[in-house]
Design a protein around this motif. Structure first.
Motif, PDB file in Angstrom:
ATOM      1  N   ASP A 228       0.846  -1.201   0.000  1.00  0.00           N
ATOM      2  CA  ASP A 228       0.000   0.000   0.000  1.00  0.00           C
ATOM      3  C   ASP A 228       0.874   1.241   0.000  1.00  0.00           C
ATOM      4  O   ASP A 228       1.955   1.260   0.605  1.00  0.00           O
ATOM      5  CB  ASP A 228      -0.902   0.005   1.237  1.00  0.00           C
ATOM      6  CG  ASP A 228      -1.896  -1.133   1.220  1.00  0.00           C
ATOM      7  OD1 ASP A 228      -2.479  -1.377   0.144  1.00  0.00           O
ATOM      8  OD2 ASP A 228      -2.078  -1.783   2.265  1.00  0.00           O
ATOM      9  N   ASN A 243      -6.715   2.801  -0.244  1.00  0.00           N
ATOM     10  CA  ASN A 243      -7.911   2.486   0.545  1.00  0.00           C
ATOM     11  C   ASN A 243      -8.535   3.801   1.007  1.00  0.00           C
ATOM     12  O   ASN A 243      -8.069   4.430   1.958  1.00  0.00           O
ATOM     13  CB  ASN A 243      -7.536   1.619   1.747  1.00  0.00           C
ATOM     14  CG  ASN A 243      -8.750   1.143   2.515  1.00  0.00           C
ATOM     15  OD1 ASN A 243      -9.883   1.538   2.214  1.00  0.00           O
ATOM     16  ND2 ASN A 243      -8.516   0.312   3.524  1.00  0.00           N
ATOM     17  N   LYS A 246      -9.385   5.017   4.683  1.00  0.00           N
ATOM     18  CA  LYS A 246      -8.385   5.475   5.645  1.00  0.00           C
ATOM     19  C   LYS A 246      -8.068   6.960   5.512  1.00  0.00           C
ATOM     20  O   LYS A 246      -7.248   7.486   6.281  1.00  0.00           O
ATOM     21  CB  LYS A 246      -7.100   4.656   5.464  1.00  0.00           C
ATOM     22  CG  LYS A 246      -7.275   3.182   5.810  1.00  0.00           C
ATOM     23  CD  LYS A 246      -5.976   2.417   5.645  1.00  0.00           C
ATOM     24  CE  LYS A 246      -6.170   0.940   5.990  1.00  0.00           C
ATOM     25  NZ  LYS A 246      -4.910   0.176   5.842  1.00  0.00           N
TER      26      LYS A 246
END
Length: 598
Positions: A228, A243, A246
């Motif tokens: 990530d 994502n 977040k």
């Protein structure tokens, strides 16, 4: 340790060689696999560090290009003459009517059209800019298209702050902003003060909106091994992530990764086991952002699976080959040793003529040849020794006969003369008949092996003569099974034993004694027992007579030992004499013979 040594000593040479080779090969392959795995892991991690570092540099460069482009567009827009003219005219118009309500000059359609045409060149789809908002010097938000002025007013207010004094573009952190036709979205706002190029007055402020997805597209196009990417602002908030859930969260709480506070580019690992992560951070100084790449170590190590499979495959093939080679090698070495050991076992079982068939110039061949030569020499010595023992036994037997016959003849003749003098002619005749019978059987045409029945008649004749001489202290009985009478026995086997019982047993006892002779079959052998209740013997006396360790001064010890040796020589070690005695009580001698017909 002793038990382990005994266990090792019980393993065959073949298995020792095989196990040793396998252990060496397994240790070698395991060590090689361990170091290969360790080196490959280290190389893969170093490669991933280099790749990720280059990727972060590339992301930084692309981000720098995007930021610079956005800021350039803000400068271009702020210096556009049409925008400046509209904003300056609005300033002048509202200055003239400063005592009254400000005039919303920018709300007329012609001015909206002019500003829309100006802004349309620097927004989507021509650029990465989603929309633009304008705040005039009179604190009005201009509605020029997609941007929702109500959101702009609520977020940025309608006045000017200290940052408006700076002429450079200013980036905000990630914010939620509304668009007229698309609703809310996460964006970055870039504000730029508009300065009139002729008067130098501040005539307004423009806001350019860049979507977070535009920033994220920079690193989403790269290859990140399943990891990530994050962009974190100076306050530690996540302002860009793959994502989206977040976003706006504290980085440490959302990702459980603690960033170093050095403000420098770093690489480190965090976590353990399946949760271990390889973390890269790169500082983006223009905006005080930190670009973070978090890659699970298990994803990095996935490339090692093929290497490990290759190592395991090669190791398994090598181990299989080693097993085959070790087996064949140990077999080739030990096969001839086993043949030699088999030959030794056959010789130990009594097959003295067996020899090792292996012939070669190697060490085992020399050992086999030496063993065969040794056995040939040993067999010759054994044959020579057997011949010597046979000769010795024959000499002893002949010596025994030569001693028994004259001695017995002399005593018997003396007994006959005494009987005649006493007027016992009938007894004298019987004694002469017994003597004749004794010598007839003892001569037996030169045969050394006679039937047991003949040996019993010879022994009975001897006992009858002796009973005539020693009637006051001896008597005898004979109980021989009729079934064994036809079996063979060496001549003069019982007479020396009976003579020993008389002279060294009964004569030494003050009262009258008895000699009892019995014979029977016991399994696959014959047993003839001579018992007397005379003086008996000590155990050391028995051992001395049977072993020949004493020097007998009379015929008894020599005769018994000669009988025992003669039987063993003829029939083997399992046959011979068994002596049992208790001093002062009795003596029992058992003659053990094989079942052989005469």
């Amino acid at each position: 340790m002793k038990g382990f040594s005994m266990y090792i000593g019980g393993i065959s040479i073949k298995n020792k060689i095989f196990i040793s080779n396998i252990l060496i090969i397994v240790v070698f392959i395991s060590t090689q696999s361990y170091f290969a795995n360790t080196i490959s892991q280290k190389a893969i991690i170093e490669k991933e560090i280099n790749n990720s570092s280059r990727e972060l540099v590339l992301i930084q460069n692309n981000l720098q290009t995007l930021v610079s482009t956005i800021e350039d567009y803000s400068k271009i827009l702020a210096s556009d003459y049409r925008l400046q003219n509209e904003l300056y005219n609005d300033l002048l118009l509202n200055t003239k009517h400063e005592d009254s309500k400000p005039v919303g000059g920018l709300n007329n359609l012609s001015m909206k059209k002019t500003l829309s045409e100006t802004i349309s060149n620097i927004v989507e789809p021509n650029t990465k800019i989603k929309a633009v908002s304008i705040l005039t010097s009179n604190h009005h938000w201009v509605d020029v298209g997609f941007a929702d002025n109500a959101y702009a007013s609520r977020i940025f207010g309608d006045g000017y702050g200290p940052e408006d004094r700076y002429y450079l573009p200013v980036w905000t952190s990630l914010i939620k902003f509304g668009f007229l036709y698309e609703g809310e979205d996460s964006v970055f706002a870039v504000s730029k003060t508009v300065i009139h190029k002729d008067t130098g007055k501040m005539i307004g402020r423009i806001f350019l909106y860049v979507k977070e997805t535009t920033i994220a597209s920079i690193y989403e196009e790269g290859e990140n091994k399943g990891g990530d990417f994050y962009i974190v602002d100076s306050a530690g908030r996540i302002i860009s992530s793959q994502n989206k859930a977040k976003l706006y969260r504290d980085f440490k709480e959302a990702v459980s990764i603690s960033l170093p506070e050095t403000g420098k580019d770093t690489t480190f690992t965090q976590g353990s086991g399946s949760e271990e992560m390889l973390i890269f951070t790169h500082r983006f100084e223009p905006l005080k952002w930190t670009i973070v790449s978090a890659i699970p170590m298990k994803n990095i190590s996935s490339g090692r699976k093929e290497i490990n499979q290759l190592i395991l495959g090669v190791g398994a093939a090598c181990l299989l080959l080693a097993l085959i080679v070790s087996f064949l090698l140990s077999r080739s070495i030990t096969r001839h040793i086993f043949q030699l050991a088999k030959t030794m076992r056959q010789i130990r079982s009594g097959q003295m003529q067996v020899r090792s068939p292996y012939q070669s110039k190697d060490e085992i061949g020399y050992l086999s040849e030496g063993f065969n030569n040794l056995m040939d020499r040993m067999e010759a010595l054994m044959a020579e020794n057997v011949e010597k023992q046979r000769t010795k036994a024959e000499i002893e037997f002949k010596l025994l006969q030569s001693q028994v016959k004259p001695h017995f003849l002399y005593n018997t003749v003396e007994t006959i003369i005494s009987l005649i003098k006493l007027g016992l002619g009938k007894q004298a005749i019987q004694a002469a008949q017994y003597m004749a019978n004794f010598y007839k059987i003892s001569l037996s045409k030169g045969d050394d092996i006679i039937p047991i029945g003949e040996e019993m008649r010879l022994t009975e004749s001897y006992l009858e003569i002796q009973q005539l001489r020693y009637v006051e202290y001896m008597e005898y009985t004979m109980e021989i099974d009729h079934d064994i009478m036809s079996y063979s026995i060496p001549k003069l086997t019982l007479q020396p034993i009976v003579e020993n019982a008389i002279y060294h047993g009964l004569k030494l006892k003050k009262e009258k004694g008895i000699i009892r002779i019995s014979g029977r079959r016991n399994g696959n052998q014959l047993e003839i027992e001579i018992y007397d209740n005379g003086a008996g013997m000590h155990k050391n006396q028995i051992k001395a007579i049977m072993d020949g360790t004493s020097v007998p001064d009379e015929i008894n010890g020599f005769g018994i030992r000669s009988v025992s040796n003669r039987i063993r020589m003829l029939y083997g070690e399992r046959y011979g004499l068994q002596v049992e005695s208790e001093y002062g009580v009795y003596t029992k001698i058992i003659v053990v013979l094989p079942l052989r017909y005469h």
